[in-house]
Design a protein around this motif. Sequence first.
Motif, PDB file in Angstrom:
ATOM      1  N   ASP A 237     -65.629  -6.932  29.943  1.00 18.35           N
ATOM      2  CA  ASP A 237     -65.888  -8.365  30.037  1.00 18.35           C
ATOM      3  C   ASP A 237     -64.626  -9.107  30.450  1.00 18.35           C
ATOM      4  N   PHE A 238     -64.841 -10.365  30.833  1.00 18.60           N
ATOM      5  CA  PHE A 238     -63.747 -11.109  31.415  1.00 18.60           C
ATOM      6  C   PHE A 238     -62.701 -11.557  30.398  1.00 18.60           C
ATOM      7  N   ALA A 239     -63.181 -11.936  29.205  1.00 16.22           N
ATOM      8  CA  ALA A 239     -62.253 -12.485  28.218  1.00 16.22           C
ATOM      9  C   ALA A 239     -61.112 -11.514  27.927  1.00 16.22           C
ATOM     10  N   ARG A 240     -61.457 -10.238  27.841  1.00 18.48           N
ATOM     11  CA  ARG A 240     -60.422  -9.267  27.521  1.00 18.48           C
ATOM     12  C   ARG A 240     -59.455  -9.074  28.692  1.00 18.48           C
ATOM     13  N   LEU A 241     -59.991  -9.202  29.890  1.00 19.88           N
ATOM     14  CA  LEU A 241     -59.146  -9.119  31.079  1.00 19.88           C
ATOM     15  C   LEU A 241     -58.094 -10.226  31.032  1.00 19.88           C
ATOM     16  N   MET A 242     -58.571 -11.398  30.662  1.00 16.38           N
ATOM     17  CA  MET A 242     -57.739 -12.581  30.566  1.00 16.38           C
ATOM     18  C   MET A 242     -56.713 -12.423  29.446  1.00 16.38           C
ATOM     19  N   GLN A 243     -57.205 -11.868  28.327  1.00 17.39           N
ATOM     20  CA  GLN A 243     -56.334 -11.693  27.162  1.00 17.39           C
ATOM     21  C   GLN A 243     -55.129 -10.826  27.523  1.00 17.39           C
ATOM     22  N   ILE A 244     -55.395  -9.782  28.293  1.00 16.42           N
ATOM     23  CA  ILE A 244     -54.311  -8.877  28.676  1.00 16.42           C
ATOM     24  C   ILE A 244     -53.232  -9.633  29.452  1.00 16.42           C
ATOM     25  N   SER A 245     -53.675 -10.470  30.412  1.00 16.39           N
ATOM     26  CA  SER A 245     -52.654 -11.171  31.199  1.00 16.39           C
ATOM     27  C   SER A 245     -52.036 -12.320  30.408  1.00 16.39           C
ATOM     28  N   ASP A 246     -52.849 -13.005  29.588  1.00 14.37           N
ATOM     29  CA  ASP A 246     -52.313 -14.114  28.785  1.00 14.37           C
ATOM     30  C   ASP A 246     -51.229 -13.659  27.823  1.00 14.37           C
ATOM     31  N   GLU A 247     -51.437 -12.481  27.254  1.00 17.33           N
ATOM     32  CA  GLU A 247     -50.484 -12.028  26.244  1.00 17.33           C
ATOM     33  C   GLU A 247     -49.333 -11.252  26.866  1.00 17.33           C
ATOM     34  N   GLY A 248     -49.239 -11.306  28.182  1.00 17.98           N
ATOM     35  CA  GLY A 248     -48.112 -10.654  28.856  1.00 17.98           C
ATOM     36  C   GLY A 248     -48.162  -9.151  28.793  1.00 17.98           C
ATOM     37  N   LEU A 249     -49.370  -8.588  28.717  1.00 18.61           N
ATOM     38  CA  LEU A 249     -49.485  -7.133  28.623  1.00 18.61           C
ATOM     39  C   LEU A 249     -49.727  -6.493  29.988  1.00 18.61           C
ATOM     40  N   SER A 250     -49.895  -7.352  31.020  1.00 19.86           N
ATOM     41  CA  SER A 250     -50.206  -6.797  32.344  1.00 19.86           C
ATOM     42  C   SER A 250     -49.060  -7.072  33.313  1.00 19.86           C
ATOM     43  N   GLN A 251     -49.156  -6.503  34.507  1.00 22.81           N
ATOM     44  CA  GLN A 251     -48.182  -6.812  35.555  1.00 22.81           C
ATOM     45  C   GLN A 251     -48.930  -7.076  36.869  1.00 22.81           C
ATOM     46  N   ALA A 252     -48.287  -7.822  37.719  1.00 23.11           N
ATOM     47  CA  ALA A 252     -48.914  -8.142  38.992  1.00 23.11           C
ATOM     48  C   ALA A 252     -48.943  -6.906  39.883  1.00 23.11           C
TER      49      ALA A 252
END
Lengths: 543, 339
Positions: free
Chosen positions: B83-98
């Motif tokens: 789902d989208f919320a978790r995708l967002m959560q990953i980037s919001d919390e700085g757990l992802s990279q571009a």
Amino acid sequence: MIAAKWYSSWSLSSWTVAVILILPLLFLINESLTPDKEVFEHLLNTVLIDYVINTVVLILAVIIISLLIGVPLAYLLANFSFPGAKFFNWGLLLPLAMPSYLMAYIYTDWLEYAGPVQRALRAVFSWQNKADYYFFDIRSITGAAIVLSLVLFPYVFLIVKTAFKEQSTSFVHAGKMLGKTPWQIFSNISLPLARPALAIAASLVAMETLADFAAVKYFAVNTLTTAVYDTWLGYGSLTAAAKISVIMLVMIFLFISFERMSRNKQKTFSGNSSSEIQVVKLQGKKGWLAFSACFSVLLFSFILPVIYLAEMAWQYQEQALNSDFFSYGFNSLTLAISVSIICLCLGLVVVVFKRFNQSLLANLPLKISSSGYAMPGTVLAIAVLLPLTFIDHGLNDFLIVQGEAPIGLIFTGTLFAIGFAYVIRFIAVAIGALESSYERISPSIDNASIMLGNNRFITLVKVHLPLLKRGGLTAILLVFIESMKELPAALLLRPFNYETLATYVFQYVSDEQLELASMAAISIVLAGLIPIILLNRTMESKL
Amino acid sequence: MKWIKATSIATFTLLISSVSASALANEVNIYSYRQTFLIEPILEKFTAQTGIKTNVVFAKSGLIERLKKDGRYSPADVVLTSDFARLMQISDEGLSQAVSSDILTANIPSQFRDNDNQWFALTKRVRNVYASKERMANLSGISYEDLAKPQYKNKVCMRSSKHPYNIALVASMIAHHGSAETKTWLQGLKANLARKPQGNDRGQVKAVKEGECDLALGNSYYFGVMQQDPEQKKWADSVNILFPNQHDRGAHINVSGIAMTKYAPNQDSAKKLMEFLSSSQAQQVYASVNMEYPVNPTVKPSEIVASWGAFKEDNLAMTKVAENRQAAIMLLDEVKFDL
């Protein structure tokens, strides 16, 4: 007996075990003390009270129902012989092999509105819809309580039956001579004497219920366990989740103290009593009545569910029997066996230490080590991650400072985490079995051995261990069965490409497609059978 | 005590080797919210094509929390979400990279990826209404708002409101109507439930078939998946799939997607995997095996899915849904929706 010095290898190793096992709990309590007003307060103002009420009601209901099923059966089999009694003595332990989430799946499937039972009723009585008749809602606290009792009553049966069998026959004789009826003997003599056993059984059932996650979730019953889950994963607040966990731990502490209190009241060595209980033969109608009572309980708690699973596995054998299934089976077996052996070894350390040091302080490592039992798998997973992450990071940081390459997450990223969690959760079972086995060995044997010039170690190896063999085996078997079924901790702590039969089955259960994992499901049950048969043999020969 | 030493050395070696195995160059480590049996066929194709081995931890929940705890030593390279919320959560919390990749930008339209390339959607799904053919035959248009109307008292079924799919729907309602109005809506919806929220999306359709309820909320792909199972086809055949809010903003859609983790040890392989998942080859599998709407515009939905017809999508920005996620959960607790 001479007290060991605090720095002796006995006390050092015993305390080390205790500290390692309590570490996650300490980290969890620490986490719960961090301020996190918003989420926790919101929960407190909205749903938390409901969750607490649900939890307490569910626990009480499960205790009552499993006592109602377990105690009469225990009394029946301890005192009477009738057709099939020999089989039921161990047969009634079979539901122990049934994971509660499977039972939840099966019973909701049967009894929900769209299930075969209600469909048949509607067809027979030409009822059109819900408004035309009343049928109890399986997805409710009542439904959950009944189904959980069907898998938990064997604990009551096992513990209380042993208590009944060990009761001194002189009391029963006295009762008979005073002209009491069998019912009066049961309610005025046997039952009160078995009170400590009832308390132990009830607290065990309570803790298992509190720890259950998958089944209550399936029954759509919101308890504190589901609240921990929601709070951690929904609100994303580890602190609030830890706070709820601590509330649960307080409840657990209350159960344990209650159980210990009732056990302390009984300081008799009734096991040493003279004559063995006289088993009365039930003839004719009475015998068959007893048979039907046992059989109907077994039918609903084991036979029907197994038939259902077997039929499903047979029908879907092509999809269900694949190479994955075998490798997951292997994972489950090796994990369960290793955990049982570790629990036995560590359990021995604390139990032996207590044996040689009868002080209050020496009791502490044992109590501390047992405290993980009631920690729900979800809570436990969080708790285990906290210190292990700390160590993992510390280790890697250290290596980097030393100019070495980091080695990665060797604790949280591997089987270590699952193994650690299982040991924390199940060592109490091993300790319990060892302890009760030890209690049957009179302390005078120790004194005799020491007077003959043996030191503690030799006494342990030459005198105790042979006598503890059965308790040890019981410990291994019980931990094995529990480990095969354990789910929530495994779900959260698995390393890459690792599934156990339980996590594999749950994947499909939660998607309501059990048929595809039915082979794995029935394997969990079958893997539990052999230990149960062995378990019964050790129990029987003990008496 | 020799054996203790021997065992501990053996165990330690085993632990080390299992760790280093996951950090080898030609591998990619996946934390997956998407079920193994759904993505396994796609991953197999990927390995066959690139020779890159895939390692998966599957869990329905808790993976982001684990990623957070893993910190900079995390073995995970990518997270697959449902789902989208978790995708967002990953980037919001700085757990992802571009991830900058021409292939990804070409395959995935801009509304389905992050402006900074922190996440990429892979498939779309609609939160639709299933209506009983027998008892709701005349119903052609319906809105989420309608579900709270008194005329549907005791007629609605749905799964736990705390499921990410429902949370996202409620969050979109908050984005459109504000908290107060959404709360009233939730109270109305709760009053209309035929039974306590339970089961999964498939189970709701089964309940409609058996007459326990007349309307149910569910994700679109279940309709297609059910039609492929002989037993479940009967359930699917008993309902019509309705796309809500066609006369105003359109039906709420959610996406599944992927993000590369901030400390991904195998970045090159991870990028290759992401590109592969957006390719028409993988998108085809998503469409045909799981009946989802591909995000890659060159790939058509499966025949079954296409047969449900075209519909209007709510074009509310996905980030708005994610922003209101926490508020949605709080509202659900306030009205005690599941209790």
